[in-house]
Design a protein around this motif. Structure first.
Motif, mmCIF file in Angstrom:
data_model
loop_
_atom_site.group_PDB
_atom_site.id
_atom_site.type_symbol
_atom_site.label_atom_id
_atom_site.label_comp_id
_atom_site.label_asym_id
_atom_site.label_seq_id
_atom_site.Cartn_x
_atom_site.Cartn_y
_atom_site.Cartn_z
ATOM 1 N N CYS A 113 0.834 -1.207 0.000
ATOM 2 C CA CYS A 113 0.000 0.000 0.000
ATOM 3 C C CYS A 113 0.865 1.253 0.000
ATOM 4 O O CYS A 113 2.051 1.219 0.336
ATOM 5 C CB CYS A 113 -0.926 0.018 1.221
ATOM 6 S SG CYS A 113 -0.037 -0.036 2.792
ATOM 7 N N ASP A 114 0.253 2.371 -0.401
ATOM 8 C CA ASP A 114 0.909 3.675 -0.265
ATOM 9 C C ASP A 114 -0.015 4.695 0.401
ATOM 10 O O ASP A 114 0.284 5.884 0.438
ATOM 11 C CB ASP A 114 1.407 4.203 -1.618
ATOM 12 C CG ASP A 114 0.291 4.406 -2.624
ATOM 13 O OD1 ASP A 114 -0.875 4.085 -2.308
ATOM 14 O OD2 ASP A 114 0.568 4.881 -3.736
ATOM 15 N N ILE A 115 -1.169 4.229 0.916
ATOM 16 C CA ILE A 115 -2.083 5.038 1.709
ATOM 17 C C ILE A 115 -2.428 4.244 2.955
ATOM 18 O O ILE A 115 -2.730 3.047 2.868
ATOM 19 C CB ILE A 115 -3.374 5.379 0.939
ATOM 20 C CG1 ILE A 115 -3.066 6.213 -0.315
ATOM 21 C CG2 ILE A 115 -4.359 6.127 1.826
ATOM 22 C CD1 ILE A 115 -4.281 6.441 -1.203
ATOM 23 N N VAL A 116 -2.376 4.874 4.125
ATOM 24 C CA VAL A 116 -2.748 4.196 5.366
ATOM 25 C C VAL A 116 -3.447 5.201 6.281
ATOM 26 O O VAL A 116 -3.088 6.376 6.333
ATOM 27 C CB VAL A 116 -1.516 3.562 6.055
ATOM 28 C CG1 VAL A 116 -0.513 4.638 6.495
ATOM 29 C CG2 VAL A 116 -1.931 2.696 7.235
ATOM 30 N N PHE A 117 -4.480 4.751 6.964
ATOM 31 C CA PHE A 117 -5.208 5.582 7.916
ATOM 32 C C PHE A 117 -5.952 4.642 8.859
ATOM 33 O O PHE A 117 -5.998 3.415 8.638
ATOM 34 C CB PHE A 117 -6.189 6.523 7.204
ATOM 35 C CG PHE A 117 -7.160 5.834 6.293
ATOM 36 C CD1 PHE A 117 -8.441 5.511 6.720
ATOM 37 C CD2 PHE A 117 -6.799 5.495 4.992
ATOM 38 C CE1 PHE A 117 -9.339 4.876 5.885
ATOM 39 C CE2 PHE A 117 -7.698 4.852 4.146
ATOM 40 C CZ PHE A 117 -8.972 4.541 4.591
ATOM 41 N N GLN A 118 -6.520 5.171 9.934
ATOM 42 C CA GLN A 118 -7.270 4.330 10.863
ATOM 43 C C GLN A 118 -8.707 4.810 10.956
ATOM 44 O O GLN A 118 -8.992 5.997 10.871
ATOM 45 C CB GLN A 118 -6.589 4.306 12.239
ATOM 46 C CG GLN A 118 -6.518 5.650 12.956
ATOM 47 C CD GLN A 118 -7.664 5.873 13.930
ATOM 48 O OE1 GLN A 118 -8.433 4.960 14.213
ATOM 49 N NE2 GLN A 118 -7.754 7.102 14.423
ATOM 50 N N ARG A 119 -9.603 3.825 11.112
ATOM 51 C CA ARG A 119 -11.032 4.145 11.161
ATOM 52 C C ARG A 119 -11.757 3.041 11.921
ATOM 53 O O ARG A 119 -11.553 1.850 11.652
ATOM 54 C CB ARG A 119 -11.605 4.266 9.743
ATOM 55 C CG ARG A 119 -13.124 4.414 9.717
ATOM 56 C CD ARG A 119 -13.623 4.553 8.292
ATOM 57 N NE ARG A 119 -15.071 4.432 8.220
ATOM 58 C CZ ARG A 119 -15.934 5.395 8.494
ATOM 59 N NH1 ARG A 119 -15.475 6.584 8.879
ATOM 60 N NH2 ARG A 119 -17.227 5.209 8.389
ATOM 61 N N ALA A 120 -12.608 3.430 12.885
ATOM 62 C CA ALA A 120 -13.471 2.495 13.613
ATOM 63 C C ALA A 120 -12.681 1.340 14.195
ATOM 64 O O ALA A 120 -13.038 0.178 14.021
ATOM 65 C CB ALA A 120 -14.598 1.998 12.706
#
Length: 450
Positions: free
Chosen positions: A145-152
């Motif tokens: 990947c080249d996009i990472v974020f956190q959610r829920a």
């Protein structure tokens, strides 16, 4: 400008510059609080007065290679530097040598996020993490990947050029396998499958996510911890959003760079929930005229969004979203990245880290040119300038050049001075410039029609 009778004098006062740059109108048609040129000044926080930017230190930390990107975590006061060679360093202090902590698995400028007291790093290869004690690690089943974020309570990853967002197991960023019989395991969701576009950015908006695609479409991802009720809606088309670094969450809005200029996506109470708007109407030409490989740097505590519009990286547009006004910054070095730390602002350029601070009066050994061009004054006849009254403020003594067409005056940078004159012109064009940082408290021109 109001006229009473022939040769009767009137005063034109410049003391409010909160309108910022306006390069989209002729100089005599802009508002009195707008500026035609505003170089190396910015608006800080909620202050509506122009402040001269600080200078750059000499290189404080150097590396054996060019800097690709940086990341700063304010909670742990951790500053990471990534090199084009793939090396990763932790900079504990600008006065100490950097500590090598690993190597990137990819070659792209990393995107980082904080989750489970770890910093997760996506660079186009397998997802990595740094736990502040050991070397950077790679999970055995981590996604590319080249996009990472956190959610829920999940870590989410994506790869530009695809439609899919991958979700980790609940509370565990190292587990990505899926199991239809266990809702807590990994999951995935496709965004706009079949629309002939690929993801370029994912940005949070309130409790939702906005997903930007290279075909101009923007999607909204809604839902809570239960992945089964997540829903995807298309909320915009033909946005012309551009590049991996094109969008930033700013307050309750998302600001993004497009080929049409700076735009926003904002949550509303109207039908559709998301509204698109423009924010750079007065200066968009500075962004769109040579738009290439743009980037955004967000200085949150200063309410500043710094926009690097071109591959010529020494010029930035400084947009203060609290004031709603922009200025321009010009540095003596190309800007790779900027980060706002607990101690101040640091700038990465080439193979070095610099400090940006009001303590420095120059960019290293290079003088800084502070320049303002105010609203032009015109009339049916020639205008006679009878006097110039300038009141400046500065931390140290210096000189400010005030040019009114061909007439040049020298004013002190830290006190008030009035000069009587007898200068006639068809158009009053006023420029202030100096190599000393200064603040204009007021500039009063006494003028009369001939």
């Amino acid at each position: 400008m109001r006229r009473t009778m022939k040769h009767a004098a009137t005063q034109v006062v410049f003391n409010d510059f909160s309108g910022g740059l306006n390069v989209m109108s002729e100089g005599d048609l802009i508002a009195p609080n707008e500026i035609q040129t505003c170089q190396n000044f910015w608006f800080l926080g909620h202050q509506r007065s122009l402040t001269a930017r600080g200078g750059l230190s000499k290189p404080l930390v150097k590396f054996q290679g060019s800097i690709l990107g940086t990341f700063y975590d304010i909670d742990s006061n951790t500053f990471l530097v990534f090199l084009t060679s793939g090396s990763i360093f932790r900079v504990a202090s600008l006065t100490q040598p950097p500590e090598p902590i690993g190597t990137l698995t990819g070659r792209l400028r990393p995107v980082c996020t904080k989750f489970q007291n770890r910093i997760w790093i996506a660079s186009g290869g397998k997802l990595q993490f740094y736990n502040f004690t050991a070397q950077v690690q790679t999970a055995s089943n981590a996604p590319v990947c080249d996009i990472v974020f956190q959610r829920a309570a999940r870590l989410c990853a994506a790869m530009t050029g695809t439609d899919r967002i991958l979700l980790s197991a609940v509370g565990d960023g190292t587990r990505w396998k899926t199991d239809d019989n266990d809702a807590s395991t990994g999951a995935w969701i496709d965004i706009g499958y079949g629309d002939s576009g690929d993801m370029i950015a994912v940005v949070p908006l309130a409790n939702d996510l906005l997903i930007f695609k290279n075909n101009g479409m923007v999607y909204q991802l809604t839902g809570d911890r239960d992945v089964s009720i997540w829903a995807v809606y298309r909320v915009a088309t033909e946005t012309d959003a551009l590049g991996r670094s094109c969008a930033q969450a700013v307050g309750n809005d998302v600001v993004f760079i497009s080929r049409q200029g700076m735009k926003t996506m904002a949550a509303t109470m109207d039908y559709g929930n998301i509204a698109q708007g423009d924010i750079g109407e007065k200066w968009n030409i500075l962004l769109t005229s040579r738009l290439y490989d743009p980037a955004l740097f967000h200085l949150r505590r200063r309410k500043l969004l710094l926009i690097r519009p071109t591959a010529k990286r020494d010029v930035l547009i400084a947009y203060n979203y609290a004031v709603g006004a922009a200025t321009m910054l010009r540095f003596s070095v190309p800007v790779t990245c900027m980060e706002e730390t607990i101690d101040g602002v640091v700038l990465a350029s080439g193979n070095a880290i610099y400090e940006l601070s009001e303590r420095y009066l120059k960019d290293g050994d290079t003088p800084i040119v502070f320049r303002l061009k105010l609203k032009d004054l015109v009339s049916n006849e020639k205008i006679l300038v009878r006097s110039v009254d300038a009141d400046m403020a500065a931390m140290q003594a210096g000189e400010v050049s005030v040019e009114i067409d061909t007439m040049k005056l020298t004013m002190p940078s830290n006190c008030r001075r009035k000069v009587c004159c007898n200068h006639s012109t068809a158009k009053v064009q006023t420029v202030l410039h100096s190599s000393f940082p200064f603040q204009v408290k007021h500039l009063i021109l006494e003028v009369a029609d001939l």
